[in-house]
Motif scaffolding. Structure first.
Motif, mmCIF file in Angstrom:
data_model
loop_
_atom_site.group_PDB
_atom_site.id
_atom_site.type_symbol
_atom_site.label_atom_id
_atom_site.label_comp_id
_atom_site.label_asym_id
_atom_site.label_seq_id
_atom_site.Cartn_x
_atom_site.Cartn_y
_atom_site.Cartn_z
ATOM 1 N N ASN A 110 0.818 -1.220 0.000
ATOM 2 C CA ASN A 110 0.000 0.000 0.000
ATOM 3 C C ASN A 110 0.846 1.262 0.000
ATOM 4 N N SER A 115 -2.165 5.400 -6.164
ATOM 5 C CA SER A 115 -3.549 5.316 -5.677
ATOM 6 C C SER A 115 -4.420 4.547 -6.669
ATOM 7 N N SER A 118 -3.676 0.893 -6.083
ATOM 8 C CA SER A 118 -4.274 0.478 -4.803
ATOM 9 C C SER A 118 -5.779 0.296 -4.944
ATOM 10 N N ASN A 119 -6.430 1.210 -5.656
ATOM 11 C CA ASN A 119 -7.867 1.082 -5.893
ATOM 12 C C ASN A 119 -8.171 -0.167 -6.707
#
Length: 136
Positions: A110, A115, A118-119
């Motif tokens: 993470n 981002s 990660s999503n």
């Protein structure tokens, strides 16, 4: 509650000190996977919420969960390999109970994924959990 295959990844990550080496390791795990049959790359297996193209094809045999997957992005293909190590071979009723966020945090992913990645990883975990929950 991680599988032996996932524990091996955790141990390998502890050995690899540099994040470039860890990325290469994840990518190499993805390269080592068999490709997903093109016939399985259909809207029903496509994962929404990922920046790249991702397909997951789950199988449940004798109450045991497994899945195959594919992505057009090398790092995502590697993340699929990591998720396979985390989930494949578990009893289907145990899959929704896995603390994927906690297990993946052991790898520090993470902190080192964008981002968007990660999503996408969360979207893949949610797909796996929902398929298993429906089957259980």
């Amino acid at each position: 509650m991680a599988t032996e295959a996932f524990e091996e990844i955790v141990e390998d990550f502890e050995f690899l000190e540099d994040w470039e080496d860890r990325y290469r390791y994840v990518i190499d795990r993805g390269k080592a996977m068999d490709p997903l049959d093109d016939a399985l790359k259909v809207p029903a297996t496509k994962v929404d919420g990922c920046a790249s193209q991702v397909w997951l094809h789950p199988r449940i045999e004798n109450d045991t969960f497994s899945f195959e997957g594919e992505s057009d992005a090398m790092i995502v293909r590697g993340l699929i390999a990591v998720l396979k190590a985390l989930y494949n071979g578990l009893p289907v009723q145990e899959v929704p109970k896995v603390d994927a966020q906690g297990e993946l945090a052991r790898l520090g992913l993470n902190d080192h994924l964008s981002s968007q990645r990660s999503n996408g990883l969360r979207a893949m975990v949610e797909r796996i959990r929902s398929v298993a929950a429906e089957a259980a």
